[in-house]
Design a protein around this motif. Sequence first.
Motif, PDB file in Angstrom:
ATOM      1  N   THR A 105      44.737  47.955  50.708  1.00  0.00           N
ATOM      2  CA  THR A 105      44.376  46.624  50.211  1.00  0.00           C
ATOM      3  C   THR A 105      43.158  46.080  50.946  1.00  0.00           C
ATOM      4  O   THR A 105      42.293  45.432  50.341  1.00  0.00           O
ATOM      5  CB  THR A 105      45.558  45.658  50.327  1.00  0.00           C
ATOM      6  OG1 THR A 105      46.700  46.219  49.672  1.00  0.00           O
ATOM      7  CG2 THR A 105      45.238  44.309  49.698  1.00  0.00           C
ATOM      8  N   LEU A 108      40.129  47.688  49.388  1.00  0.00           N
ATOM      9  CA  LEU A 108      39.770  47.093  48.104  1.00  0.00           C
ATOM     10  C   LEU A 108      39.155  45.713  48.296  1.00  0.00           C
ATOM     11  O   LEU A 108      38.195  45.352  47.610  1.00  0.00           O
ATOM     12  CB  LEU A 108      41.002  47.015  47.207  1.00  0.00           C
ATOM     13  CG  LEU A 108      40.852  46.619  45.736  1.00  0.00           C
ATOM     14  CD1 LEU A 108      40.714  45.141  45.506  1.00  0.00           C
ATOM     15  CD2 LEU A 108      39.719  47.382  45.066  1.00  0.00           C
ATOM     16  N   THR A 109      39.674  44.950  49.247  1.00  0.00           N
ATOM     17  CA  THR A 109      39.127  43.615  49.518  1.00  0.00           C
ATOM     18  C   THR A 109      37.670  43.706  49.933  1.00  0.00           C
ATOM     19  O   THR A 109      36.815  42.959  49.430  1.00  0.00           O
ATOM     20  CB  THR A 109      39.947  42.901  50.609  1.00  0.00           C
ATOM     21  OG1 THR A 109      41.314  42.818  50.187  1.00  0.00           O
ATOM     22  CG2 THR A 109      39.414  41.508  50.877  1.00  0.00           C
ATOM     23  N   LEU A 112      35.503  44.822  46.995  1.00  0.00           N
ATOM     24  CA  LEU A 112      35.275  43.718  46.069  1.00  0.00           C
ATOM     25  C   LEU A 112      34.237  42.753  46.632  1.00  0.00           C
ATOM     26  O   LEU A 112      33.375  42.246  45.907  1.00  0.00           O
ATOM     27  CB  LEU A 112      36.604  42.998  45.805  1.00  0.00           C
ATOM     28  CG  LEU A 112      36.661  41.941  44.704  1.00  0.00           C
ATOM     29  CD1 LEU A 112      36.135  42.470  43.386  1.00  0.00           C
ATOM     30  CD2 LEU A 112      38.090  41.433  44.550  1.00  0.00           C
ATOM     31  N   CYS A 206      37.612  35.183  52.217  1.00  0.00           N
ATOM     32  CA  CYS A 206      38.606  36.102  51.662  1.00  0.00           C
ATOM     33  C   CYS A 206      39.998  35.502  51.820  1.00  0.00           C
ATOM     34  O   CYS A 206      40.411  35.155  52.935  1.00  0.00           O
ATOM     35  CB  CYS A 206      38.548  37.449  52.373  1.00  0.00           C
ATOM     36  SG  CYS A 206      37.073  38.405  51.991  1.00  0.00           S
ATOM     37  N   ASN A 235      39.474  36.823  46.264  1.00  0.00           N
ATOM     38  CA  ASN A 235      40.924  36.623  46.272  1.00  0.00           C
ATOM     39  C   ASN A 235      41.628  37.921  45.898  1.00  0.00           C
ATOM     40  O   ASN A 235      41.549  38.389  44.768  1.00  0.00           O
ATOM     41  CB  ASN A 235      41.320  35.518  45.285  1.00  0.00           C
ATOM     42  CG  ASN A 235      42.800  35.147  45.404  1.00  0.00           C
ATOM     43  OD1 ASN A 235      43.496  35.613  46.309  1.00  0.00           O
ATOM     44  ND2 ASN A 235      43.277  34.313  44.505  1.00  0.00           N
ATOM     45  N   THR A 236      42.315  38.510  46.890  1.00  0.00           N
ATOM     46  CA  THR A 236      43.140  39.690  46.644  1.00  0.00           C
ATOM     47  C   THR A 236      44.591  39.404  47.022  1.00  0.00           C
ATOM     48  O   THR A 236      45.378  40.330  47.249  1.00  0.00           O
ATOM     49  CB  THR A 236      42.628  40.915  47.430  1.00  0.00           C
ATOM     50  OG1 THR A 236      42.503  40.573  48.811  1.00  0.00           O
ATOM     51  CG2 THR A 236      41.286  41.373  46.912  1.00  0.00           C
ATOM     52  N   ASP A 262      40.903  39.893  42.247  1.00  0.00           N
ATOM     53  CA  ASP A 262      41.817  40.974  41.879  1.00  0.00           C
ATOM     54  C   ASP A 262      43.114  40.418  41.303  1.00  0.00           C
ATOM     55  O   ASP A 262      43.952  41.181  40.837  1.00  0.00           O
ATOM     56  CB  ASP A 262      42.116  41.846  43.110  1.00  0.00           C
ATOM     57  CG  ASP A 262      42.932  43.086  42.769  1.00  0.00           C
ATOM     58  OD1 ASP A 262      42.636  43.716  41.736  1.00  0.00           O
ATOM     59  OD2 ASP A 262      43.870  43.418  43.524  1.00  0.00           O
ATOM     60  N   HIS A 286      44.393  43.591  39.339  1.00  0.00           N
ATOM     61  CA  HIS A 286      45.408  43.625  40.398  1.00  0.00           C
ATOM     62  C   HIS A 286      45.611  45.061  40.906  1.00  0.00           C
ATOM     63  O   HIS A 286      46.714  45.611  40.865  1.00  0.00           O
ATOM     64  CB  HIS A 286      46.732  43.041  39.891  1.00  0.00           C
ATOM     65  CG  HIS A 286      47.599  42.521  41.008  1.00  0.00           C
ATOM     66  ND1 HIS A 286      48.422  41.432  40.862  1.00  0.00           N
ATOM     67  CD2 HIS A 286      47.775  42.926  42.287  1.00  0.00           C
ATOM     68  CE1 HIS A 286      49.070  41.196  41.981  1.00  0.00           C
ATOM     69  NE2 HIS A 286      48.680  42.090  42.872  1.00  0.00           N
ATOM     70  N   GLY A 288      44.803  46.061  44.157  1.00  0.00           N
ATOM     71  CA  GLY A 288      44.633  46.055  45.611  1.00  0.00           C
ATOM     72  C   GLY A 288      45.251  47.242  46.320  1.00  0.00           C
ATOM     73  O   GLY A 288      44.671  47.804  47.247  1.00  0.00           O
TER      74      GLY A 288
END
Length: 320
Positions: A105, A108-109, A112, A206, A235-236, A262, A286, A288
């Motif tokens: 996650t 991915l954050t 992004l 974040c 926003n994850t 996400d 979604h 993440g």
Amino acid sequence: MKPKVYITRKLPEIIVRKIEAICEVRMWPEEDIPVPRDILLDEVKDIDGLFCLLTESVDESLLNAAPNLKVISNMAVGFNNIDINLATEREMIVTNTPGVLTETTADLTFALLMATARRVVEASAYLREDKWKTWSPMQLTGQDIYGATLGIIGLGRIGEALVKRAKGFDMNILYSNRTRKPEKERELGIQYRELDCLLQESDFVCILIPYSPQVHHLIGQRELGLMKETSVLINTARGGIVDESALYDSLKEGSIWAAGLDVFEEEPVSTNHPLLTLQNVVALPHIGSASKQTRLKMADLAAGNLIRILTGKDAITKVN
């Protein structure tokens, strides 16, 4: 007699076999379509264990329909889809899957953040739509990441993992958290800020806090108004933490520069959602924790929690 379990989505065979070794298993056969509510309510009538996803609302009506239910194993870190208080009152154990998805996650954050800052999705579309005719000085210019200020809302496992990634870009790192963590400030070389100050000072914000009613629309019109015109919101965590209407207005008016999302308040998000009409929004479905290795670890942990409770042991990761 084996305990009865219902699985609300098709899982990899290796995970199903693990549960079947101990339990009598029924499973919704679709991988990409959630089990319809009426079928779910019928399936839970005689079960001892429920293996579910965030897509299932484990509320009073479901718990009333499942008088024998002993364990709810949620294949997710978050559990806002479950009525924890009622489950606890009825002595049902709720488990989740933290830890195993932390690094994925965080990856991915940061991905992004980079894609949003450098307009990667927009630039790819620009090329594919045959708009690229020449090089020009300010064409598709984005925001620098190296040396910028990163503000992290929520310094949990994923927040700490994100700090380590940001350190490689020599970012100045701020954090806001329900409780201050002086030991982490020293260990990670980060600085604490109250939320308003973090929003004012950060180039990138974040969101990594768990959802609860107390943080619903934590980031709204007032908070977005504190951010820089060049800032990026990522926003994850959960969609409900951000007021999407206020975010749309801020992005359209240019009071913040861009957003990477996400998660959304309603998932799956409608393709005519206003935020999806904006070029300065990078939107993902979604994903993440969506690496093959991590999703298997999540499913395995959820299966392990389920089996342990149904065989009289304590869960590995228990919520209540």
